[in-house]
Enzyme design. Structure first.
Site, PDB file in Angstrom:
ATOM      1  N   CYS A 157      80.908  31.139   2.122  1.00  0.00           N
ATOM      2  CA  CYS A 157      80.627  32.559   1.965  1.00  0.00           C
ATOM      3  C   CYS A 157      80.112  33.068   3.290  1.00  0.00           C
ATOM      4  CB  CYS A 157      79.590  32.787   0.863  1.00  0.00           C
ATOM      5  SG  CYS A 157      79.218  34.533   0.586  1.00  0.00           S
ATOM      6  N   GLU A 172      86.707  36.937   1.364  1.00  0.00           N
ATOM      7  CA  GLU A 172      87.372  35.718   1.830  1.00  0.00           C
ATOM      8  C   GLU A 172      88.670  36.133   2.511  1.00  0.00           C
ATOM      9  OE1 GLU A 172      86.504  32.806   2.213  1.00  0.00           O
ATOM     10  OE2 GLU A 172      84.841  32.392   0.844  1.00  0.00           O
TER      11      GLU A 172
END
Length: 346
Positions: free
Chosen positions: A2, A127
């Protein structure tokens, strides 16, 4: 992993969105600590600060451990044992912490065994999917949202009906400068092997032998959040069982505008259609918002944020430097007649 998140709710709405029930079943909102430091953002990266939940007992030893506080902390854990005078001299990256090594690495083990568990709050996280052309396509990943969540949100409502925040498991620590000075609170986001849907975004890297895709450890529901935060009642050995992948997420592609960390506008989270342009559909929510935009453009340009419809607050904070707020919202609202997001099917 992340590496980028968004958390765009204003401080008061963030507090309302984190409402919970304490050990006695009483409905509460967490108290803000250092609220003045919190800055909403559509594009948060490591070393920036962001909001986390933690047990009040970490700050007040006689407090009920089921009570929660909101606190703004820096992303990238600095262990309490770090002895140098500048935390930026830490030689390794601590923005993410792998679940399979968090009880063995010295950076995290001590804090975790002392119960320094937190919940990192975000609208969602980003992402990037490697493209055959060599570029990367960003995606915004978040909890499924009710279609009318934002339409129902009204000023003065006690119960929060707006955007459901993504709640990620984290570890925090408190570092004190060797020469004295203000204590520095920092956190790391725990990561796990990615669920099937997020693995789709990473599949080219994985197939190329670059390792298993990772995602944040997401705590789905208040019971999981309660157990993770209440370190006095839930020991580490039991709490770590909560750390696992979840399938309860959705995503949509967003513009490469988000790739630049300096870009911080609603365009970062706005859905795009890959390879095609679609006409804006006249849905009821479109008509409502388009009517407001028409009126707002006729009013003074000094219109304040408090004058905006509360159910859109997570998407409106400042106009994009390249597009007007109207064009960004038209792009987003054009998708409201469609499902909030699609999950990939192989």
């Amino acid at each position: 992993m992340c590496g980028r998140t968004a958390c765009s709710l204003a401080a008061d709405n963030l507090r309302r969105a984190c409402a919970y029930r304490d050990r006695r079943g009483q409905h509460r909102q967490p108290e803000w600590v250092r609220q003045e430091r919190y800055q909403p953002s559509y594009n948060k990266g490591p070393q920036s600060s962001g909001p986390v939940l933690l047990s009040r007992r970490h700050l007040h030893q006689d407090a009920d451990s089921s009570e929660r506080v909101l606190m703004d902390m820096r992303w990238g854990l600095v262990p309490s044992w770090f002895k140098q005078d500048n935390p930026s001299k830490l030689q390794f990256n601590t923005s993410n912490c792998r679940s399979d090594t968090m009880l063995s690495k010295s950076s995290y083990k001590g804090a975790l065994l002392k119960g320094k568990r937190c919940v990192v709050l975000a609208d969602g996280f980003y992402e990037w999917q490697q493209q055959q052309s060599g570029g990367k396509q960003p995606y915004f990943i978040y909890f499924p949202q009710t279609k009318d969540a934002m339409e129902k949100e009204m000023e003065g409502d006690e119960e929060w009906k707006g955007w459901r925040l993504l709640t990620m498991a984290g570890i925090f620590d408190c570092w004190e400068p060797p020469g004295g000075g203000e204590m520095l609170y920092t956190y790391t986001i725990i990561t796990v092997d990615a669920s099937k849907d997020v693995s789709f975004i990473h599949h080219r890297q994985v197939r190329a032998g670059k390792g298993v895709a990772r995602m944040p450890a997401i705590l789905d529901g208040d019971e999981a959040i309660r157990k993770w935060l209440d370190f006095a009642e839930v020991p580490t050995q039991e709490a770590v069982k909560l750390i696992q992948p979840t399938e309860n997420i959705v995503f949509h592609p967003v513009s490469t505008f988000v790739n630049n960390i300096r870009n911080n506008t609603p365009e970062c989270v706005a859905r795009i259609e890959l390879g095609a342009k679609k006409e804006v559909k006249a849905t009821p929510s479109n008509k409502l918002m388009m009517g407001w935009l028409k009126n707002s453009q006729e009013d003074s340009p000094q219109k304040k944020e408090n004058d905006l419809p509360k159910w859109t607050s997570q998407f409106i904070h400042s106009p994009s430097p390249k597009k007007t707020s109207a064009s960004v919202l038209q792009q987003w609202l054009g998708k409201q007649g469609q499902p909030a997001a699609k999950k990939h099917k192989a």
